[in-house]
Design a protein around this motif. Structure first.
Motif, mmCIF file in Angstrom:
data_model
loop_
_atom_site.group_PDB
_atom_site.id
_atom_site.type_symbol
_atom_site.label_atom_id
_atom_site.label_comp_id
_atom_site.label_asym_id
_atom_site.label_seq_id
_atom_site.Cartn_x
_atom_site.Cartn_y
_atom_site.Cartn_z
ATOM 1 N N TYR A 170 6.006 -0.704 -6.062
ATOM 2 C CA TYR A 170 5.485 -0.988 -7.127
ATOM 3 C C TYR A 170 6.253 -1.638 -8.322
ATOM 4 N N ARG A 171 7.695 -1.129 -8.216
ATOM 5 C CA ARG A 171 8.571 -1.824 -9.221
ATOM 6 C C ARG A 171 9.077 -3.213 -8.743
ATOM 7 N N THR A 172 9.091 -3.452 -7.497
ATOM 8 C CA THR A 172 9.548 -4.881 -6.969
ATOM 9 C C THR A 172 8.416 -6.024 -6.932
ATOM 10 N N GLU A 173 7.343 -5.218 -6.430
ATOM 11 C CA GLU A 173 6.317 -6.397 -6.315
ATOM 12 C C GLU A 173 4.984 -6.238 -6.896
ATOM 13 N N GLY A 174 4.720 -5.062 -7.707
ATOM 14 C CA GLY A 174 3.652 -4.920 -8.606
ATOM 15 C C GLY A 174 2.491 -4.192 -7.921
ATOM 16 N N LEU A 175 1.402 -3.845 -8.442
ATOM 17 C CA LEU A 175 0.508 -3.348 -8.010
ATOM 18 C C LEU A 175 -0.367 -3.952 -6.824
ATOM 19 N N GLN A 176 -0.106 -5.466 -7.092
ATOM 20 C CA GLN A 176 -0.782 -6.297 -6.213
ATOM 21 C C GLN A 176 -0.643 -5.967 -4.767
ATOM 22 N N ALA A 177 0.710 -5.531 -4.427
ATOM 23 C CA ALA A 177 1.228 -5.396 -3.068
ATOM 24 C C ALA A 177 0.501 -4.509 -2.460
ATOM 25 N N PHE A 178 -0.169 -3.312 -2.995
ATOM 26 C CA PHE A 178 -0.725 -2.431 -2.245
ATOM 27 C C PHE A 178 -2.267 -3.014 -2.065
ATOM 28 N N TYR A 179 -2.624 -3.683 -2.291
ATOM 29 C CA TYR A 179 -3.887 -4.433 -2.033
ATOM 30 C C TYR A 179 -4.000 -6.067 -1.604
ATOM 31 N N VAL A 180 -2.844 -6.727 -1.429
ATOM 32 C CA VAL A 180 -2.956 -8.121 -1.023
ATOM 33 C C VAL A 180 -3.609 -8.146 0.257
ATOM 34 N N SER A 181 -3.412 -7.235 1.082
ATOM 35 C CA SER A 181 -4.149 -7.625 2.442
ATOM 36 C C SER A 181 -5.419 -6.911 2.382
ATOM 37 N N TYR A 182 -5.981 -6.160 1.354
ATOM 38 C CA TYR A 182 -7.197 -5.584 1.506
ATOM 39 C C TYR A 182 -8.325 -6.550 1.995
ATOM 40 N N PRO A 183 -8.695 -7.734 1.601
ATOM 41 C CA PRO A 183 -9.592 -8.659 1.909
ATOM 42 C C PRO A 183 -9.436 -8.719 3.422
ATOM 43 N N THR A 184 -8.034 -8.956 3.991
ATOM 44 C CA THR A 184 -7.895 -9.298 5.336
ATOM 45 C C THR A 184 -8.494 -7.891 6.077
ATOM 46 N N THR A 185 -7.913 -6.933 5.455
ATOM 47 C CA THR A 185 -8.483 -5.495 6.028
ATOM 48 C C THR A 185 -9.753 -5.465 6.280
ATOM 49 N N LEU A 186 -10.586 -5.686 5.157
ATOM 50 C CA LEU A 186 -11.964 -5.689 5.445
ATOM 51 C C LEU A 186 -12.708 -6.729 6.497
#
Length: 309
Positions: A170-186
């Protein structure tokens, strides 16, 4: 018909009349059964999942390059120790329970609304719709835990625990790092789950036309359905792994991957079409028993709840 715990696959399961949980049991029992299934599935097969992640990383650090599944196991055991095979399992255990509770709760709810429980007939459309709906809901909850898991699985990872990894990410890459793969995952899990649920329902109808509680049927149907779905969705799983581990990559192009299309383009340009099949064997090997365990555990939990009537 009532039955004891010994009937849950230990003595004579075929004499037990099995059916879905009655409506008065509510969503809670289905969610509890799903949580039990998710934790059982991911915990047992976690080492093979780690091997899959290691083999899918495009540019591993020194010591993380493997020639095959057997080589990966022996190398990790020899250099890093057997405990490494369980690195990151805490993320899965914490996330899998709630995520699978939502998964199976949504599955049963949508399946009932779509008419999948009307009679003993075959309802593939209801199964596909309920499966797709279930994965959309559960992945929203599980995706951050999956990112943390893979960050801890990669060779050379400095992350020591769930909380430390989450804070650093979270500190180094921000909140988006946790969901950048969500569209691909779906894009991967929706067809995976829809295919798996249709296959599971179809195979179960063939193997168990009387819809009795039968652990062998649930195990075989779950395993075969999972293996088939895993094979056809491996390319998207490779893309997902690239996006979820990009922050640890040594290759600048990989580190700057933005989304599904961009990640797929990188894989194609650097490794050709064969790059999309990286980790297929361990993915199938892990998914087949995982789905077998998951469905067997879920059906067993449902049968147990019916026994409490």
């Amino acid at each position: 018909m009532r039955f004891g715990l010994s009937s849950l696959g230990l003595e004579s399961p075929k004499i037990v009349i099995y059916e879905a949980l009655p409506s008065n049991y509510g969503l809670g029992h289905n969610m509890l059964a799903g949580a039990f299934a998710g934790i059982a599935e991911h915990s047992v097969m976690y080492p093979v999942d780690l091997l899959k992640t290691r083999m899918q990383v495009l540019h591993p650090s020194t010591g993380g390059l493997y020639t095959g599944l057997t080589n990966a196991v022996s190398t990790i055991y020899r250099i890093e120790g057997w405990r490494t095979l369980w690195k990151g399992v805490s993320s899965v255990i914490v996330g899998a329970g709630p995520a699978h509770a939502v998964y199976f709760g949504t599955y049963e709810l949508v399946k009932d609304m779509a008419g999948g429980n009307v009679d003993d007939g075959h309802h593939p459309l209801a199964a596909a719709l309920s499966g797709a709906s279930a994965t959309i809901a559960s992945d929203a909850l599980m995706n951050p835990f999956d990112v943390i898991k893979q960050r801890m699985q990669v060779h050379g990872s400095v992350h020591k625990g769930l909380v430390q990894c989450a804070r650093t990410l979270y500190r180094t890459e921000g909140l988006q790092a946790f969901y950048v793969s969500y569209p691909t995952t779906l894009c991967m899990t929706v067809p995976f789950t829809a295919t798996q649920f249709v296959a599971y329902e179809s195979i179960s109808k063939v193997m168990n036309p009387k819809n009795e509680y039968d652990p062998f049927t649930h195990c075989m149907a779950g395993g075969l359905a999972g293996a088939f779905a895993a094979a056809i969705t491996t390319p998207l799983d490779v893309v997902k792994t690239l996006l979820q581990t990009r922050g640890l990559a040594t290759n600048e192009e990989v580190r700057s991957a933005k989304g599904l299309i961009n990640a797929a383009t990188i894989i194609k340009s650097q490794f050709g079409w064969g790059g999309f099949l990286r980790g297929m064997r361990p993915r199938i090997i892990s998914t087949m028993p995982s789905t077998a365990i998951c469905w067997t555990s879920y059906e067993m939990a449902k049968a147990y709840f019916k026994n409490l009537e």
